[in-house]
Design an enzyme around this catalytic site. Structure first.
Site, mmCIF file in Angstrom:
data_model
loop_
_atom_site.group_PDB
_atom_site.id
_atom_site.type_symbol
_atom_site.label_atom_id
_atom_site.label_comp_id
_atom_site.label_asym_id
_atom_site.label_seq_id
_atom_site.Cartn_x
_atom_site.Cartn_y
_atom_site.Cartn_z
ATOM 1 N N LEU A 54 33.079 -39.394 13.320
ATOM 2 C CA LEU A 54 32.153 -40.503 13.577
ATOM 3 C C LEU A 54 30.972 -40.338 12.618
ATOM 4 O O LEU A 54 29.999 -39.642 12.912
ATOM 5 C CB LEU A 54 31.676 -40.507 15.026
ATOM 6 C CG LEU A 54 30.665 -41.604 15.394
ATOM 7 C CD1 LEU A 54 31.264 -42.999 15.230
ATOM 8 C CD2 LEU A 54 30.150 -41.436 16.820
ATOM 9 N N ALA A 55 31.093 -40.964 11.445
ATOM 10 C CA ALA A 55 30.014 -40.884 10.456
ATOM 11 C C ALA A 55 28.857 -41.770 10.901
ATOM 12 O O ALA A 55 29.068 -42.849 11.462
ATOM 13 C CB ALA A 55 30.530 -41.335 9.089
ATOM 14 N N HIS A 56 27.633 -41.301 10.675
ATOM 15 C CA HIS A 56 26.464 -42.084 11.078
ATOM 16 C C HIS A 56 25.222 -41.470 10.456
ATOM 17 O O HIS A 56 25.245 -40.344 9.973
ATOM 18 C CB HIS A 56 26.324 -42.114 12.601
ATOM 19 C CG HIS A 56 26.127 -40.757 13.214
ATOM 20 N ND1 HIS A 56 27.142 -39.845 13.294
ATOM 21 C CD2 HIS A 56 25.044 -40.150 13.746
ATOM 22 C CE1 HIS A 56 26.693 -38.738 13.860
ATOM 23 N NE2 HIS A 56 25.415 -38.891 14.139
ATOM 24 N N ALA A 57 24.128 -42.234 10.489
ATOM 25 C CA ALA A 57 22.823 -41.715 10.089
ATOM 26 C C ALA A 57 21.797 -42.388 10.995
ATOM 27 O O ALA A 57 22.150 -43.244 11.812
ATOM 28 C CB ALA A 57 22.539 -42.013 8.620
#
Lengths: 90, 151
Positions: free
Chosen positions: B64-67
């Site tokens: 789960l890629a996120h920033a």
């Protein structure tokens, strides 16, 4: 009782951890407040927490704490969460 | 943002990535294609992993890629990328990754509903494989909106 769901950005993964930890606590019949936080907010959030939930990669970022650090490998595995929370809170 | 209305633009199937950075960038590119973020957000998602490690690989085969929220997030959104060949992110238990989700939100509040929906779908241990094997966006949406009886 207070439990911290910890992640790098304070969104996304910690929110999933929070949702599933709440489901695991419901299974156990334990009432606790779960707060999602990022690294910047961890020290303050963890002051009065019993448990910090984190991924194996993030444990090294947790400073000195009186809370039990519980490492969760699979954030979607309710059996793992339930088992580990039961040990930490039991 | 609703999982059953996820546009085709943000779903890319059987993509090729040589390493985890490319995999995260593919997911970022899908968010850009869907008008969710600008390219700057993609690089911030890469930086999160460089800074904190592969913790974004939250379940076997699933990242789960996120920033953090920022001016490069135009509205809340999610992208789904499946990889033709699984890629190692460096996670001690959950490598290799075959499905990359990318999440972008404008505020730290308000995205809990969609994440609860994601949890509903992925609490089923067969869901990641089912998304990885999907050959159409409809098949991906069907898995994402499959709700477990337990909630």
């Amino acid at each position: 009782m207070k439990i911290i769901a910890f992640c790098g950005a304070g969104i996304g993964t910690s929110a999933i951890l929070k949702v599933n930890a709440e489901r695991a606590l419901a299974r156990l019949g334990i009432d606790a407040q779960i707060e999602a936080t990022d690294i910047a907010g961890l020290a303050v959030a963890a002051e009065d927490a019993q448990v910090i939930l984190a991924s194996p990669e993030l444990v090294k970022f947790i400073g000195k704490t009186y809370a039990d650090v519980v490492v969760i490998e699979n954030y979607f595995d309710l059996d793992e969460l339930t088992r580990k929370l039961e040990i930490a809170l039991g | 943002m609703r999982l059953d209305e996820l546009p085709d633009d943000v779903i890319e199937l059987r993509a090729r990535a040589g390493d985890w950075r490319q995999a995260v960038r593919l997911a970022g590119d899908a968010l850009v294609a869907g008008g969710v973020v600008t390219d700057a957000y993609t690089e911030r998602m890469v930086q999160v992993v460089e800074e904190f490690g592969a913790y974004i690989v939250i379940a076997p085969g699933l990242a789960l890629a996120h920033a953090r929220p920022g001016p490069d997030v135009l509205h809340d959104g999610l992208a789904v990328v499946t990889l033709d060949e699984p890629v190692a992110f460096g996670h001690p238990h959950n490598d290799p990754v075959e499905v990359v989700l990318a999440l972008a939100v404008t505020s730290t509040e308000g995205h809990v509903t969609v994440l609860a929906e994601l949890a509903n779908a992925f609490n089923d241990p067969t869901a990641t494989r089912a998304v990885a094997r999907a050959t159409t966006p409809d098949a991906v949406r069907a898995v994402l909106t499959r709700t477990q009886s337990e909630s």
